[in-house]
Design an enzyme around this catalytic site. Structure first.
Site, PDB file in Angstrom:
ATOM      1  CG  HIS A 172     -53.688 -84.192 -54.691  1.00 19.10           C
ATOM      2  ND1 HIS A 172     -52.958 -84.545 -53.592  1.00 19.10           N
ATOM      3  CD2 HIS A 172     -54.479 -85.266 -54.981  1.00 19.10           C
ATOM      4  CE1 HIS A 172     -53.279 -85.785 -53.225  1.00 19.10           C
ATOM      5  NE2 HIS A 172     -54.197 -86.241 -54.048  1.00 19.10           N
ATOM      6  CG  HIS A 223     -58.656 -86.117 -52.149  1.00 21.25           C
ATOM      7  ND1 HIS A 223     -59.059 -87.404 -51.899  1.00 21.25           N
ATOM      8  CD2 HIS A 223     -57.340 -86.185 -52.434  1.00 21.25           C
ATOM      9  CE1 HIS A 223     -58.016 -88.221 -52.024  1.00 21.25           C
ATOM     10  NE2 HIS A 223     -56.968 -87.506 -52.358  1.00 21.25           N
TER      11      HIS A 223
HETATM   12  P1  5GP Z   1     -54.669 -89.620 -52.740  1.00 19.95           P
HETATM   13  O1  5GP Z   1     -53.491 -90.530 -52.964  1.00 19.95           O
HETATM   14  O2  5GP Z   1     -55.816 -90.377 -52.109  1.00 19.95           O
HETATM   15  O3  5GP Z   1     -55.069 -88.881 -53.979  1.00 19.95           O
HETATM   16  O4  5GP Z   1     -54.171 -88.507 -51.734  1.00 19.95           O
HETATM   17  C1  5GP Z   1     -54.385 -88.558 -50.356  1.00 19.95           C
HETATM   18  C2  5GP Z   1     -53.614 -87.402 -49.735  1.00 19.95           C
HETATM   19  O5  5GP Z   1     -54.086 -87.197 -48.434  1.00 19.95           O
HETATM   20  C3  5GP Z   1     -52.093 -87.672 -49.635  1.00 19.95           C
HETATM   21  O6  5GP Z   1     -51.394 -86.655 -50.347  1.00 19.95           O
HETATM   22  C4  5GP Z   1     -51.822 -87.628 -48.139  1.00 19.95           C
HETATM   23  O7  5GP Z   1     -50.601 -87.013 -47.821  1.00 19.95           O
HETATM   24  C5  5GP Z   1     -53.011 -86.857 -47.592  1.00 19.95           C
HETATM   25  N1  5GP Z   1     -53.410 -87.243 -46.253  1.00 19.95           N
HETATM   26  C6  5GP Z   1     -53.603 -88.504 -45.807  1.00 19.95           C
HETATM   27  N2  5GP Z   1     -54.005 -88.485 -44.522  1.00 19.95           N
HETATM   28  C7  5GP Z   1     -54.062 -87.173 -44.144  1.00 19.95           C
HETATM   29  C8  5GP Z   1     -54.423 -86.521 -42.926  1.00 19.95           C
HETATM   30  O8  5GP Z   1     -54.760 -87.138 -41.919  1.00 19.95           O
HETATM   31  N3  5GP Z   1     -54.361 -85.171 -42.925  1.00 19.95           N
HETATM   32  C9  5GP Z   1     -53.983 -84.453 -44.014  1.00 19.95           C
HETATM   33  N4  5GP Z   1     -53.963 -83.120 -43.892  1.00 19.95           N
HETATM   34  N5  5GP Z   1     -53.653 -85.034 -45.196  1.00 19.95           N
HETATM   35  C10 5GP Z   1     -53.685 -86.383 -45.245  1.00 19.95           C
END
Ligand code: 5GP
Ligand code: ZN
Length: 139
Positions: A104, A102
């Site tokens: 951000h 994903h």
């Molecule tokens: P990563 O650290 O994997 O790049 O980012 C994962 C992101 O997913 C984090 O910013 C976290 O807040 C978001 N996230 C995790 N679980 C959920 C969820 O159930 N719903 C939403 N909308 N965001 C989530």
């Protein structure tokens, strides 16, 4: 973990978990991050379950790039942001928490309290050049 049945983002894509959606297309979905770095933080998530950037099909590049630009612009207007970070984490060492690739989109505001990431130095110019040729050999 790389299992679509337990993947939290696959569950959101299948409609088994709720999300606050801002955009969707046949290739991807974009929704609000539940724990935003700043208010207005959106995640762009390909429908294809791939753990990292390296597991994705190249065909996703154009839709993701278009979504980054269009949604990023919309976030900036809607939030009145001064800037926007696009961040994509691969692997736990790089802060990836959810193993479904994903992007951000994070609106940034002057004085929002975040500091630029730290920077290091090479010991010598040769060290940097040697590493560059190691990388080139892998291409
Ligand atoms: P990563 O650290 O994997 O790049 O980012 C994962 C992101 O997913 C984090 O910013 C976290 O807040 C978001 N996230 C995790 N679980 C959920 C969820 O159930 N719903 C939403 N909308 N965001 C989530
Ligand atoms: Zn998934």
């Amino acid at each position: 973990m790389s299992d679509t049945s337990s993947c939290i983002f696959c569950k959101i894509i299948r409609g088994e978990l709720p999300c606050t959606k801002v955009y969707e297309s046949k290739e991807l979905i974009a929704f609000m991050d539940i724990n935003p770095m700043n208010k207005g933080h959106v995640l762009i998530v390909p429908r294809q379950h791939a753990e990292t950037l390296f597991d994705l099909d190249n065909s996703i590049a154009e839709p993701v790039f278009r979504a980054m630009r269009e949604i990023g612009r919309a976030i900036m207007i809607a939030t009145g942001a001064d800037g926007l970070n696009v961040i994509q984490n691969n692997g736990e060492a790089a802060w990836q928490q959810v193993p479904h690739v994903h992007w951000h989109l994070i609106p940034r505001f002057r004085g929002d309290g975040y500091k630029p990431w730290g920077q290091k130095k090479y010991d010598t110019l040769e060290e940097m050049q040697d590493l560059a040729s190691c990388i080139q050999k892998q291409l």
